[in-house]
Scaffold this active site. Structure first.
Site, PDB file in Angstrom:
ATOM      1  N   GLU A   1      -9.888 -21.673   9.528  1.00  0.00           N
ATOM      2  CA  GLU A   1     -11.257 -21.197   9.302  1.00  0.00           C
ATOM      3  C   GLU A   1     -11.637 -20.143  10.350  1.00  0.00           C
ATOM      4  O   GLU A   1     -11.275 -20.259  11.515  1.00  0.00           O
ATOM      5  CB  GLU A   1     -12.246 -22.359   9.365  1.00  0.00           C
ATOM      6  CG  GLU A   1     -12.131 -23.335   8.213  1.00  0.00           C
ATOM      7  CD  GLU A   1     -13.188 -24.429   8.296  1.00  0.00           C
ATOM      8  OE1 GLU A   1     -14.061 -24.346   9.194  1.00  0.00           O
ATOM      9  OE2 GLU A   1     -13.130 -25.362   7.484  1.00  0.00           O
TER      10      GLU A   1
ATOM     11  N   ASP B   1       0.224  10.979 -10.351  1.00  0.00           N
ATOM     12  CA  ASP B   1      -0.155  10.402 -11.647  1.00  0.00           C
ATOM     13  C   ASP B   1      -1.366  11.155 -12.178  1.00  0.00           C
ATOM     14  O   ASP B   1      -1.982  11.970 -11.476  1.00  0.00           O
ATOM     15  CB  ASP B   1      -0.441   8.899 -11.533  1.00  0.00           C
ATOM     16  CG  ASP B   1      -1.450   8.562 -10.447  1.00  0.00           C
ATOM     17  OD1 ASP B   1      -2.388   9.357 -10.241  1.00  0.00           O
ATOM     18  OD2 ASP B   1      -1.297   7.505  -9.805  1.00  0.00           O
TER      19      ASP B   1
ATOM     20  N   LYS C   1       3.684   9.643 -15.302  1.00  0.00           N
ATOM     21  CA  LYS C   1       4.248   8.359 -14.866  1.00  0.00           C
ATOM     22  C   LYS C   1       3.852   7.251 -15.833  1.00  0.00           C
ATOM     23  O   LYS C   1       2.711   7.175 -16.265  1.00  0.00           O
ATOM     24  CB  LYS C   1       3.738   8.033 -13.461  1.00  0.00           C
ATOM     25  CG  LYS C   1       4.215   6.716 -12.887  1.00  0.00           C
ATOM     26  CD  LYS C   1       3.438   6.357 -11.632  1.00  0.00           C
ATOM     27  CE  LYS C   1       2.006   6.013 -11.964  1.00  0.00           C
ATOM     28  NZ  LYS C   1       1.241   5.588 -10.761  1.00  0.00           N
TER      29      LYS C   1
ATOM     30  N   ARG D   1       3.830   3.009 -16.102  1.00  0.00           N
ATOM     31  CA  ARG D   1       3.948   1.806 -15.275  1.00  0.00           C
ATOM     32  C   ARG D   1       4.080   0.573 -16.181  1.00  0.00           C
ATOM     33  O   ARG D   1       3.078   0.087 -16.738  1.00  0.00           O
ATOM     34  CB  ARG D   1       2.734   1.673 -14.355  1.00  0.00           C
ATOM     35  CG  ARG D   1       2.866   0.556 -13.326  1.00  0.00           C
ATOM     36  CD  ARG D   1       1.569   0.375 -12.526  1.00  0.00           C
ATOM     37  NE  ARG D   1       1.257   1.504 -11.679  1.00  0.00           N
ATOM     38  CZ  ARG D   1       1.744   1.670 -10.459  1.00  0.00           C
ATOM     39  NH1 ARG D   1       2.577   0.775  -9.954  1.00  0.00           N
ATOM     40  NH2 ARG D   1       1.402   2.715  -9.743  1.00  0.00           N
TER      41      ARG D   1
ATOM     42  N   ASP E   1      -1.995  11.522  -2.640  1.00  0.00           N
ATOM     43  CA  ASP E   1      -2.494  10.299  -3.257  1.00  0.00           C
ATOM     44  C   ASP E   1      -3.550   9.680  -2.357  1.00  0.00           C
ATOM     45  O   ASP E   1      -3.692  10.066  -1.188  1.00  0.00           O
ATOM     46  CB  ASP E   1      -1.345   9.311  -3.493  1.00  0.00           C
ATOM     47  CG  ASP E   1      -1.589   8.412  -4.707  1.00  0.00           C
ATOM     48  OD1 ASP E   1      -2.727   8.399  -5.211  1.00  0.00           O
ATOM     49  OD2 ASP E   1      -0.642   7.728  -5.134  1.00  0.00           O
TER      50      ASP E   1
ATOM     51  N   ASP F   1       1.232   1.882  -1.441  1.00  0.00           N
ATOM     52  CA  ASP F   1       1.455   0.454  -1.249  1.00  0.00           C
ATOM     53  C   ASP F   1       2.944   0.189  -1.041  1.00  0.00           C
ATOM     54  O   ASP F   1       3.443   0.238   0.081  1.00  0.00           O
ATOM     55  CB  ASP F   1       0.906  -0.327  -2.444  1.00  0.00           C
ATOM     56  CG  ASP F   1       0.914  -1.830  -2.215  1.00  0.00           C
ATOM     57  OD1 ASP F   1       1.404  -2.284  -1.156  1.00  0.00           O
ATOM     58  OD2 ASP F   1       0.420  -2.564  -3.084  1.00  0.00           O
TER      59      ASP F   1
ATOM     60  N   ALA G   1       5.280   2.128  -2.144  1.00  0.00           N
ATOM     61  CA  ALA G   1       5.902   3.462  -2.106  1.00  0.00           C
ATOM     62  C   ALA G   1       6.866   3.713  -3.263  1.00  0.00           C
ATOM     63  O   ALA G   1       7.614   4.683  -3.237  1.00  0.00           O
ATOM     64  CB  ALA G   1       6.623   3.704  -0.776  1.00  0.00           C
TER      65      ALA G   1
END
Length: 312
Positions: A39, A170, A193, A195, A219, A223, A225
């Site tokens: 916590e 993209d 692209k 996906r 971009d 993330d 790559a």
């Protein structure tokens, strides 16, 4: 800049210190740690009554811990009678699910917006949201900042090749790439692209002329790559002389570093909206600071001046 204090959790201490340096002030005293069961515990160690508080915290790895730190800090400041509490979120996590793309899927960007608002934020400051419409998920003011001035300045100083092309990896990034190409006076290309599933992409085609040119992939975030490195391979296969890449948010999770090191990308330029992690280091990565940009934006917000003029 009277009656303003800046605090941070555990995700952006260096960036928060840079912002404080830009504003000529010291970082607020607070302690953020965890109980033995995980916590989050927050202790604000100075008075904030009647003060405009700015909490700098990215929702990055470990994203759940950093999100809870942010929410609990916002609640603590609200209950400590701060005049206003602004959540400064350089990287807005959970933003990729900003709409329903399949049945029975969540819209996490809206959920996080609701959590931040209920926790006590009176304003939000973000940098390069994954989707601009996320601003509309909040019922409080949102200042959407852009890392464009930081990246553009570096590109103007270091990429002087007359035969240069800005490449969008993209279709969703075309508007961003077009804006950079216009300011740099260069050409534009687009990667088509497909996906098939999350974090898996397949480059199908390149729209535009890249043969014999210096290609700069642009971009908002990187993330794993996969998209970036496949795009770089496609550019090389289509005759690009050399390939660079620029992005705002360097998530760099999973096999990203290995893919980057093996790719034809000569240099990856990123900002420090996400702090550098021990496992996400590569000699190809160049980090730029958004601290001065955020510091100037916070000063203008506090003084009631225009923020949009920073980017015009």
């Amino acid at each position: 800049m009277d009656r303003i204090k800046i605090f941070t959790g555990n995700s952006n201490k260096l960036l928060a210190l840079e912002i404080c340096e830009q504003l000529g002030m010291t970082l607020g005293k607070s302690e953020v740690k965890s109980f033995s069961d995980g916590e989050v515990y927050v202790d604000i160690q100075e008075s904030v009554r009647g003060v405009d508080v700015y909490v700098v915290q990215s929702i990055c790895t470990p994203c759940n811990d950093n999100l809870m730190e942010l929410l609990i800090m916002l609640d603590a400041f609200k209950r400590a009678s701060a005049l206003s509490v602004t959540a400064v979120i350089p990287y807005y996590g959970y933003a990729r699910q900003d709409r329903k793309v399949a049945p029975r899927t969540p819209i996490t960007a809206k959920l996080v917006a609701d959590l931040i608002t209920v926790a006590g934020a009176s304003r939000v400051v973000c940098v390069d949201l994954h989707a601009g419409q996320i601003q509309g998920f909040f019922n409080i003011p949102v200042d959407h900042l852009y890392a464009t001035p930081v990246l553009l300045k570096y590109m103007q100083e270091n990429f002087t090749d007359d035969d240069m092309v800005i490449v969008s990896p993209d279709a969703g990034g075309v508007e961003r790439a077009r804006a950079f190409a216009k300011r740099l006076g260069s050409n534009l290309a687009i990667i088509d692209k497909r996906r098939p599933r999350p974090n898996v992409s397949e480059v199908m085609n390149i729209i535009g002329e890249v043969e014999g040119k210096t290609a700069i992939l642009l971009d908002d975030m990187i993330d794993t790559a996969g998209t970036l490195t496949q795009a770089a391979e496609a550019l090389k296969n289509n005759g690009a002389r050399q390939v660079y890449a620029c992005c705002t948010h360097a998530v760099l999770s999973g096999p990203a570093i290995q893919r980057l090191d093996k790719s034809p990308i000569k240099e990856l330029v990123v900002t420090n909206t996400i702090p550098e992690r021990p496992g996400a280091i590569s000699p190809k990565i160049k980090r730029l600071s958004v601290g001065p940009l955020l510091g100037e934006a916070l000063k203008r917000i506090h003084c009631g001046e225009s923020v949009s003029s920073l980017f015009v």
